[in-house]
Enzyme design. Structure first.
Site, PDB file in Angstrom:
ATOM      1  N   GLU A 250       8.853  15.737  15.840  1.00  0.00           N
ATOM      2  CA  GLU A 250       9.347  15.536  14.476  1.00  0.00           C
ATOM      3  C   GLU A 250       8.549  16.454  13.548  1.00  0.00           C
ATOM      4  OE1 GLU A 250      10.510  11.884  11.562  1.00  0.00           O
ATOM      5  OE2 GLU A 250       8.544  11.783  12.523  1.00  0.00           O
TER       6      GLU A 250
ATOM      7  N   LYS B 214       0.858  -1.185   0.000  1.00  0.00           N
ATOM      8  CA  LYS B 214       0.000   0.000   0.000  1.00  0.00           C
ATOM      9  C   LYS B 214       0.893   1.233   0.000  1.00  0.00           C
ATOM     10  CE  LYS B 214      -1.886   2.857   2.733  1.00  0.00           C
ATOM     11  NZ  LYS B 214      -1.939   4.050   1.826  1.00  0.00           N
TER      12      LYS B 214
ATOM     13  N   GLU C 206       9.555   1.044  11.143  1.00  0.00           N
ATOM     14  CA  GLU C 206      10.568   2.099  11.042  1.00  0.00           C
ATOM     15  C   GLU C 206       9.802   3.398  11.143  1.00  0.00           C
ATOM     16  OE1 GLU C 206      12.233   5.158   9.961  1.00  0.00           O
ATOM     17  OE2 GLU C 206      12.323   4.377   7.912  1.00  0.00           O
TER      18      GLU C 206
ATOM     19  N   SER D 182       4.845   7.308  10.743  1.00  0.00           N
ATOM     20  CA  SER D 182       4.903   8.016  12.022  1.00  0.00           C
ATOM     21  C   SER D 182       4.779   7.057  13.196  1.00  0.00           C
ATOM     22  CB  SER D 182       3.772   9.046  12.105  1.00  0.00           C
ATOM     23  OG  SER D 182       2.511   8.399  12.261  1.00  0.00           O
TER      24      SER D 182
ATOM     25  N   GLY E 102       2.320   3.873  13.828  1.00  0.00           N
ATOM     26  CA  GLY E 102       2.977   2.612  14.166  1.00  0.00           C
ATOM     27  C   GLY E 102       2.310   1.902  15.332  1.00  0.00           C
TER      28      GLY E 102
END
Length: 507
Positions: free
Chosen positions: A405, A198, A274, A252, A256
């Protein structure tokens, strides 16, 4: 209705001529070797971040489409040829896939430029070649997957088998639509898995093109499937699907957590994540100031700052702080923001309006919380999603721009005195993806690199990625590794087989 593989199946723009939008050939879902409409017939817009204009309408996959893709992948894994081929046979097909990427490199680079705002020159010379290189790297490993012979205590002999884990769901972010796709696809295919990909809804175009190339290379139907659509629908359906054996997600930290929850609530499928980062680069008094400034700036403006390992927290030892600050501002002001098709451009547009507005809101947070804006901080032009490289000084560790972030070209510049202080402050984050160290002192380099809690440490360099070098995070930056042979093992299971040996004189 299925589209013919290798032929255009969607409405698109112009024939590719340099900076124009390339003809968009593939806009439908790719399931079981065919391009097909979404079950519900829905589509969504993919937008050119250079202008904010629509590039094409893309099929919007949902749970029903994921079900069809999983059924195809399950059949291809349980009864198909791919996992039963020799590693050598898989290797030859992956090599052909890589060759086809090389043959279409300009068109693929153009797709990632118009879809993600990435530099066309960089796509042609780095991103797309790296995707092909990853296929060749893991193709070379495909016929070297084997277990061990175990000398067990007692009258037994044991062996271990390494077997493909099964059907894999791979969820790809928008910032590196080619690189991260192949960081997951290449090792999964080499291991003998089948896969449902995806891509991010912002950047679906190149993934669909790669699906067509996979078919041309000879990868059997059902082995590679691409479902375009949104995270809360198509992505969630992948994470919770009972017939998917493993999910690999890059994105993000917040999403996650949702991926893990969905996997746990379904069939306890394995998960690798990740996730985000707030990476420090620590510059010591003995550093070459010009080189340090170059690394620090590149670390936060490369790919418009839309990179998980961005060195967005820059710690500078007090002895060279003023000189380095001046150099950083000079270099930032010389950084060219503009059309990513222009070879003189250093920095294209942010991926979409949402990300553009998010970055500008963080810049406002920095001002309101008392940081000093040294340069940048404003949009560029009146069309598209361009933002100036931005540097803040007088940043405190508890400020929003030092904690969150941002995923944009925004640097938080901070001063420190001692090695111990630098280590403590660098580790004072919920993330742990990467870090940079700039020093000529080997003892400092070794001490700090062993003390920073992050998955990859770069000493006197930054963004030094390689197919053979594992990459992943600590803490809120996730777990599991991409790249290197470590990544291959994410898509393999260890099976132990034990047999008795009676009356053996050798035991």
């Amino acid at each position: 209705m299925a589209g013919e593989v290798g032929k255009p199946n969607g409405s698109g723009g112009l024939g590719f001529k340099g900076s124009q939008i390339p003809h968009i050939k593939f806009t439908k879902l790719f399931i079981n070797g065919e391009f097909v409409d979404a079950v519900r017939g829905r589509t969504f817009e993919t937008i050119d971040p250079r202008t904010g204009e629509v590039i094409a309408m893309i099929a919007e996959g949902d749970k029903e489409d994921v079900d069809l893709a999983v059924k195809a992948a399950r059949e291809a894994f349980d009864h198909g040829r791919w996992p039963r081929m020799s590693g050598y046979e898989r290797s030859r097909i992956l090599m052909k896939f890589a060759d086809l990427i090389d043959e279409n490199i300009e068109e693929l680079a153009a797709l990632d430029t118009v879809d993600a705002g990435k530099l066309f020159s960089w796509g042609k010379t780095v991103d797309i070649p790296h995707g092909a290189a990853l296929l060749r790297y893991y193709a070379g490993a495909a016929d070297k997957i084997h277990g061990e012979v175990l000398k067990m205590s007692g009258e037994y002999q044991g062996i271990t088998l390494l077997e493909p884990i099964g059907v894999v769901g791979a969820i790809i972010p928008w910032n590196f639509p080619t690189n991260i796709l192949f960081m997951k696809l290449a090792p999964a295919l080499a291991a003998g898995c089948t896969i449902i990909i995806k891509p991010a809804e912002q950047t679906p175009l190149s993934a669909l093109f790669y699906a067509n190339l996979a078919k041309q290379a000879g990868i059997p139907d059902g082995v590679v499937n691409v479902i375009t659509g949104y995270g809360p629908t198509a992505g969630a359906a992948i994470c919770s699907h009972m017939d998917i054996d493993s999910v690999s997600f890059t994105g993000s930290t917040e999403v996650g957590r949702l991926v893990m929850q969905a996997a746990a609530a379904s069939n306890l499928k394995t998960v690798s994540l990740e996730l985000g980062g707030k990476s420090p680069i620590i510059i010591f008094n003995d550093a070459d100031v010009d080189k340090a400034a170059e690394l620090a700036l590149l670390g936060v403006v490369h790919n418009k700052g839309e990179i998980c390992v961005a060195s967005s927290r820059v710690f500078v030892q007090e002895g060279i702080y003023e000189e380095l600050e001046k150099k950083l501002v000079e270099k930032a002001k010389a950084w060219t923001v503009g059309d990513p098709f222009d070879p003189t451009t250093n920095h294209g547009p942010q991926v979409d309006k949402k990300q553009f507005e998010k970055i500008l809101s963080y810049i406002e947070h920095g001002k309101v919380e008392g940081a000093t804006l040294l340069t940048g901080g404003k949009p560029v032009g009146t069309k598209g999603y361009y933002i100036q490289p931005t540097i803040f000084a007088d940043v405190k560790d508890d400020m929003t721009i030092a904690r969150d972030e941002i995923f944009g070209p925004v640097m938080a510049l901070m001063k420190f005195k001692t090695v111990e202080e630098a280590i403590q402050r660098a580790n004072s984050t919920r993330y742990g993806l990467a870090a940079g160290i700039v020093t000529k002192d080997l003892n400092i380099a070794n001490t700090v690199s062993r003390s920073i809690r992050a998955g990859i440490i770069w000493i006197n360099c930054y963004f030094a990625f390689d197919s053979d070098c594992p990459y992943g995070g600590y803490k809120g930056s996730g777990f599991g590794r991409d790249l290197g042979l470590d990544a291959l093992h994410k898509y393999l299971q260890v099976k132990s087989v034990v047999t008795p040996i009676y009356n053996s004189p050798w035991l």
